[in-house]
Design a protein around this motif. Structure first.
Motif, PDB file in Angstrom:
ATOM      1  N   MET A  84       2.396  20.132 -18.499  1.00 22.24           N
ATOM      2  CA  MET A  84       1.194  19.439 -18.032  1.00 22.24           C
ATOM      3  C   MET A  84       1.362  17.929 -18.111  1.00 22.24           C
ATOM      4  O   MET A  84       0.955  17.196 -17.218  1.00 22.24           O
ATOM      5  N   MET A  85       2.005  17.420 -19.184  1.00 23.52           N
ATOM      6  CA  MET A  85       2.207  15.985 -19.293  1.00 23.52           C
ATOM      7  C   MET A  85       3.221  15.488 -18.266  1.00 23.52           C
ATOM      8  O   MET A  85       3.091  14.400 -17.727  1.00 23.52           O
ATOM      9  N   THR A  86       4.235  16.306 -18.005  1.00 24.69           N
ATOM     10  CA  THR A  86       5.184  15.940 -16.958  1.00 24.69           C
ATOM     11  C   THR A  86       4.474  15.785 -15.625  1.00 24.69           C
ATOM     12  O   THR A  86       4.733  14.860 -14.856  1.00 24.69           O
ATOM     13  N   CYS A  87       3.548  16.696 -15.340  1.00 20.97           N
ATOM     14  CA  CYS A  87       2.777  16.589 -14.099  1.00 20.97           C
ATOM     15  C   CYS A  87       1.996  15.285 -14.057  1.00 20.97           C
ATOM     16  O   CYS A  87       1.958  14.590 -13.049  1.00 20.97           O
ATOM     17  N   ALA A  88       1.353  14.946 -15.173  1.00 21.18           N
ATOM     18  CA  ALA A  88       0.562  13.723 -15.207  1.00 21.18           C
ATOM     19  C   ALA A  88       1.433  12.497 -15.000  1.00 21.18           C
ATOM     20  O   ALA A  88       1.075  11.565 -14.273  1.00 21.18           O
ATOM     21  N   LEU A  89       2.612  12.478 -15.618  1.00 25.64           N
ATOM     22  CA  LEU A  89       3.498  11.334 -15.473  1.00 25.64           C
ATOM     23  C   LEU A  89       4.019  11.203 -14.059  1.00 25.64           C
ATOM     24  O   LEU A  89       4.165  10.100 -13.540  1.00 25.64           O
TER      25      LEU A  89
ATOM     26  N   ALA B  56      12.372   9.727 -22.978  1.00 23.87           N
ATOM     27  CA  ALA B  56      12.303  10.529 -24.196  1.00 23.87           C
ATOM     28  C   ALA B  56      10.895  11.054 -24.410  1.00 23.87           C
ATOM     29  O   ALA B  56       9.908  10.420 -24.007  1.00 23.87           O
ATOM     30  N   GLN B  57      10.802  12.215 -25.042  1.00 23.32           N
ATOM     31  CA  GLN B  57       9.512  12.782 -25.403  1.00 23.32           C
ATOM     32  C   GLN B  57       9.706  13.743 -26.571  1.00 23.32           C
ATOM     33  O   GLN B  57      10.789  14.283 -26.786  1.00 23.32           O
TER      34      GLN B  57
ATOM     35  N   PHE C  23      12.508   5.810 -10.360  1.00 22.38           N
ATOM     36  CA  PHE C  23      13.140   7.113 -10.457  1.00 22.38           C
ATOM     37  C   PHE C  23      12.835   7.774 -11.797  1.00 22.38           C
ATOM     38  O   PHE C  23      12.747   7.105 -12.832  1.00 22.38           O
ATOM     39  N   SER C  24      12.691   9.092 -11.792  1.00 27.49           N
ATOM     40  CA  SER C  24      12.505   9.874 -13.019  1.00 27.49           C
ATOM     41  C   SER C  24      13.227  11.206 -12.882  1.00 27.49           C
ATOM     42  O   SER C  24      13.307  11.780 -11.787  1.00 27.49           O
ATOM     43  N   THR C  25      13.737  11.719 -14.000  1.00 28.44           N
ATOM     44  CA  THR C  25      14.378  13.031 -14.016  1.00 28.44           C
ATOM     45  C   THR C  25      13.396  14.154 -14.350  1.00 28.44           C
ATOM     46  O   THR C  25      13.790  15.316 -14.423  1.00 28.44           O
ATOM     47  N   GLY C  26      12.114  13.826 -14.563  1.00 28.52           N
ATOM     48  CA  GLY C  26      11.151  14.802 -15.054  1.00 28.52           C
ATOM     49  C   GLY C  26      11.110  16.107 -14.273  1.00 28.52           C
ATOM     50  O   GLY C  26      11.010  17.197 -14.855  1.00 28.52           O
ATOM     51  N   LEU C  27      11.188  16.018 -12.956  1.00 28.07           N
ATOM     52  CA  LEU C  27      11.073  17.218 -12.127  1.00 28.07           C
ATOM     53  C   LEU C  27      12.200  18.211 -12.413  1.00 28.07           C
ATOM     54  O   LEU C  27      12.006  19.426 -12.327  1.00 28.07           O
TER      55      LEU C  27
END
Length: 381
Positions: A8-13, A242-243, A31-35
């Motif tokens: 859920m936090m990844t979605c928000a970010l 990082a998280q 750019f982000s690697t979150g996906l």
């Protein structure tokens, strides 16, 4: 039970990627690697908009005109991105995304105030297609590699009313070719999903565009036209993400990003011989490298709702900047919320940005700010 919160936090970010940043005066999405770390197959669409307010006043060197205001030299704009993550086996995942990483919409208004660049405009458009593979070397360690194909073009139409020549207006126009070039991405990641922990370090190479352009310089005595070529390097960068879970249903996350903006400039040949560049400066000069810091805290309130607050800071360099991007660093605060129901997640973000003041060769730009909003819809299948 941190895994659902992490999602859920990844979605928000991800929803925040449509709220622009300001490094180099042209950067709009980061750019982000979150996906890549989403579970299963995911398709996402993001939409956002931004309303900046950037204005300045002529410096004391302009005598009676000192303090003359430029008016708001920015325009509102929107952004959208599209991405997908697909598993390719037990150990391999693929992320594909399309976005608009760089842009500019400059328009000095015609207010009749006497500001010497009144009526000047510039536009920069870009798009990028990115593909990144993630390969799990062990359950905790992954290697990342990818390719980024980027297309860019731009137009500038400048007016100059020199105080020493009352009633005279000089003009400079340049129309750059649309160029498509390629860079690469390398990275490594460590994760421990049961506590929501992950660290990813990613390197994005520079991308060099060789532009052709038609320049025209107009004076009361005639005009000069030239077909020229120049090279602009979209800079390399290093991203640390990082998280970690710090309490039940609570996630701490952040990023540090270094960008080599000192390698970026726009230098058409004719421009540096005009009155617009009295000291031989470029249309867009190199600036200091930037380091951008972001820190956030997320919490899941119910099975469907979570929220986050994110603070971002990019220190100013204090150096002289160009009139087409008169900003230097920024601070921002973002509020984000995510609603999840079965296979669909919807994220919303609101961002306030305090845009760093800057001095150009003719004016000082202070007390500027902007508001951004973004949303993301994600579907898992």
């Amino acid at each position: 039970m941190l895994a659902p919160l992490t999602l859920m936090m990844t979605c928000a970010l991800c929803a925040l990627s449509t709220a622009p940043v300001f490094a180099g005066g042209i950067e709009r999405t980061a750019f982000s690697t979150g996906l890549l770390f989403e579970q299963g197959r995911v398709v996402q669409f993001e939409l956002g908009g931004f309303r900046p307010d950037v204005s300045g006043r002529l410096s004391p060197a302009f005598g009676p005109l000192a303090g003359t205001g430029s008016g708001d030299m920015t325009t509102d704009f929107g952004l959208w991105t599209l991405g997908a993550k697909l598993p390719l086996g037990d150990r391999t995942d693929l992320m594909i995304s399309f976005d608009h990483p760089y842009g500019a919409d400059v328009s000095y208004p015609r207010t009749g105030s006497g500001y010497i660049l009144e009526g000047s405009t510039a536009t920069l458009d870009s798009s990028a297609l990115t593909g990144v593979l993630r390969y799990r070397l062990t359950p905790a360690i992954s290697a990342l590699a990818g390719i980024r194909v980027e297309q860019m073009t731009g137009i500038a139409n400048l007016n100059l009313a020199p105080p020493s020549l009352p009633g005279v207006t000089l003009g400079y126009d340049v129309d750059a070719s649309r160029e498509t070039d390629m860079g690469y991405i390398l990275g490594v990641a460590w994760e421990k999903p049961e506590i929501g922990a992950r660290v990813a370090l990613t390197y994005l190479s520079s991308i060099t565009h060789d532009f052709d352009g038609r320049e025209t310089y107009s004076t009361p005595y005639g005009s000069q036209t030239a077909t020229t070529s120049w090279t602009s390097e979209i800079p390399q960068s290093v991203l640390l993400e990082a998280q970690t879970g710090i309490a039940p249903d609570t996630l701490l996350f952040g990023t540090i990003r270094w960008t080599d903006w000192s390698a970026f400039s726009v230098a058409p040949g004719l421009y540096r011989a005009t009155a617009f560049s009295s000291d031989g400066s470029n249309l867009v000069d190199p600036i200091e490298d930037t380091v951008t810091y972001s820190l956030g805290l997320g919490h899941r309130f119910t099975e469907s709702w979570s929220g986050a607050v994110i603070a971002t800071y990019e220190p100013s360099s204090g150096n002289i900047v160009g009139n087409l991007g008169p900003t230097d660093g920024y601070r921002s605060l973002t509020l984000a919320a995510t609603w999840t129901h079965e296979a669909v997640s919807s994220s919303f973000a609101l961002r306030y940005v305090e845009i760093g003041g800057a001095d150009t060769r003719i004016a000082g730009f202070d007390d500027n700010s902007g508001w951004g909003a973004g949303m993301r819809i994600s579907y898992r299948f």
